[in-house]
Design a protein around this motif. Sequence first.
Motif, mmCIF file in Angstrom:
data_model
loop_
_atom_site.group_PDB
_atom_site.id
_atom_site.type_symbol
_atom_site.label_atom_id
_atom_site.label_comp_id
_atom_site.label_asym_id
_atom_site.label_seq_id
_atom_site.Cartn_x
_atom_site.Cartn_y
_atom_site.Cartn_z
ATOM 1 N N LEU A 83 0.490 -0.879 7.927
ATOM 2 C CA LEU A 83 1.469 0.092 7.455
ATOM 3 C C LEU A 83 1.144 1.429 8.105
ATOM 4 N N PHE A 84 2.104 1.986 8.818
ATOM 5 C CA PHE A 84 1.920 3.205 9.606
ATOM 6 C C PHE A 84 2.933 4.219 9.109
ATOM 7 N N THR A 85 2.497 5.172 8.280
ATOM 8 C CA THR A 85 3.458 6.003 7.585
ATOM 9 C C THR A 85 3.008 7.449 7.429
ATOM 10 N N ALA A 86 3.973 8.313 7.210
ATOM 11 C CA ALA A 86 3.709 9.720 6.926
ATOM 12 C C ALA A 86 3.843 10.004 5.436
ATOM 13 N N ILE A 87 4.224 9.004 4.658
ATOM 14 C CA ILE A 87 4.373 9.174 3.218
ATOM 15 C C ILE A 87 2.994 9.448 2.615
ATOM 16 N N ASP A 88 2.911 10.452 1.770
ATOM 17 C CA ASP A 88 1.621 10.897 1.254
ATOM 18 C C ASP A 88 1.376 10.428 -0.184
ATOM 19 N N HIS A 89 1.331 9.132 -0.356
ATOM 20 C CA HIS A 89 0.933 8.534 -1.641
ATOM 21 C C HIS A 89 -0.178 7.548 -1.326
ATOM 22 N N ARG A 90 -1.232 8.042 -0.754
ATOM 23 C CA ARG A 90 -2.284 7.249 -0.145
ATOM 24 C C ARG A 90 -2.783 6.081 -1.003
ATOM 25 N N SER A 91 -3.309 6.327 -2.177
ATOM 26 C CA SER A 91 -3.919 5.240 -2.932
ATOM 27 C C SER A 91 -2.879 4.218 -3.380
ATOM 28 N N GLU A 92 -1.695 4.675 -3.763
ATOM 29 C CA GLU A 92 -0.634 3.752 -4.178
ATOM 30 C C GLU A 92 -0.180 2.886 -3.004
ATOM 31 N N LEU A 93 -0.006 3.503 -1.844
ATOM 32 C CA LEU A 93 0.459 2.751 -0.676
ATOM 33 C C LEU A 93 -0.604 1.784 -0.167
ATOM 34 N N MET A 94 -1.860 2.200 -0.184
ATOM 35 C CA MET A 94 -2.926 1.293 0.250
ATOM 36 C C MET A 94 -2.963 0.065 -0.638
ATOM 37 N N SER A 95 -2.898 0.283 -1.930
ATOM 38 C CA SER A 95 -2.923 -0.829 -2.873
ATOM 39 C C SER A 95 -1.718 -1.749 -2.658
ATOM 40 N N ALA A 97 0.053 -2.079 0.076
ATOM 41 C CA ALA A 97 -0.073 -2.734 1.377
ATOM 42 C C ALA A 97 -1.001 -3.946 1.284
ATOM 43 N N LEU A 98 -2.140 -3.784 0.642
ATOM 44 C CA LEU A 98 -3.069 -4.909 0.500
ATOM 45 C C LEU A 98 -2.463 -6.029 -0.324
ATOM 46 N N THR A 99 -1.804 -5.672 -1.415
ATOM 47 C CA THR A 99 -1.165 -6.672 -2.274
ATOM 48 C C THR A 99 -0.107 -7.462 -1.513
ATOM 49 N N ARG A 100 0.544 -6.813 -0.551
ATOM 50 C CA ARG A 100 1.616 -7.458 0.211
ATOM 51 C C ARG A 100 1.136 -8.086 1.510
ATOM 52 N N GLY A 101 -0.180 -8.226 1.656
ATOM 53 C CA GLY A 101 -0.727 -8.955 2.799
ATOM 54 C C GLY A 101 -0.955 -8.154 4.059
ATOM 55 N N PHE A 102 -0.869 -6.846 3.981
ATOM 56 C CA PHE A 102 -1.152 -6.018 5.145
ATOM 57 C C PHE A 102 -2.667 -5.962 5.358
ATOM 58 N N HIS A 103 -3.081 -5.764 6.587
ATOM 59 C CA HIS A 103 -4.502 -5.634 6.912
ATOM 60 C C HIS A 103 -4.891 -4.192 7.180
ATOM 61 N N GLY A 104 -3.926 -3.289 7.075
ATOM 62 C CA GLY A 104 -4.255 -1.904 7.322
ATOM 63 C C GLY A 104 -3.210 -0.945 6.807
ATOM 64 N N TYR A 105 -3.679 0.268 6.606
ATOM 65 C CA TYR A 105 -2.843 1.406 6.248
ATOM 66 C C TYR A 105 -3.346 2.547 7.114
ATOM 67 N N LEU A 106 -2.472 3.100 7.939
ATOM 68 C CA LEU A 106 -2.842 4.212 8.799
ATOM 69 C C LEU A 106 -1.827 5.329 8.625
ATOM 70 N N SER A 107 -2.322 6.491 8.240
ATOM 71 C CA SER A 107 -1.465 7.655 8.086
ATOM 72 C C SER A 107 -1.097 8.197 9.459
ATOM 73 N N LYS A 108 0.126 8.645 9.605
ATOM 74 C CA LYS A 108 0.539 9.275 10.855
ATOM 75 C C LYS A 108 -0.156 10.617 11.053
ATOM 76 N N ALA A 109 -0.797 11.129 10.020
ATOM 77 C CA ALA A 109 -1.553 12.372 10.127
ATOM 78 C C ALA A 109 -3.001 12.127 10.567
ATOM 79 N N ALA A 110 -3.378 10.874 10.759
ATOM 80 C CA ALA A 110 -4.750 10.544 11.166
ATOM 81 C C ALA A 110 -5.017 11.013 12.590
ATOM 82 N N ALA A 111 -6.269 11.131 12.917
ATOM 83 C CA ALA A 111 -6.659 11.504 14.281
ATOM 84 C C ALA A 111 -6.205 10.434 15.266
#
Length: 138
Positions: A83-95, A97-111
């Motif tokens: 999941l590659f997003t600019a939405i800023d609900h980090r802990s909710e989105l990570m959870s 994403a994992l529940t839905r079978g994603f292997h990653g969450y990367l913020s567009k604000a990351a380095a």
Amino acid sequence: MAGRLRVMLVDDNPAVRAGVAALLEDSPVAELVGACEAPEQAVGLAGTLKPDVILVDLLLESGDGFNLASTLRERGCGSLFVLFTAIDHRSELMSSALTRGFHGYLSKAAAASDLEDCLATVGSGGYWLDGPPEAVAI
């Protein structure tokens, strides 16, 4: 991980698509084999390209990343999803994403360097949650 990872990007922002392409152009870790803006395009492209990892934005003009990943899996896609997003609900989105079978969450604000690190981690079977797992508390 043998060779460079084959990565596909689904994002409706042309600047994001161009930026990811530029970041991965000379990457020893991954190559961008395809990019598109809409879920409808992604279904066909993923079937043709068979990427190792699909970076998918959460909010797309004609759908969302969670539903797209579900559709692709139903059609036999064996890619790993980040999941590659600019939405800023980090802990909710990570959870979610994992529940839905994603292997990653990367913020567009990351380095910029985090993109390669994320892809390398996910491509080798690990999980990336906007940082190495040991750096993230959900």
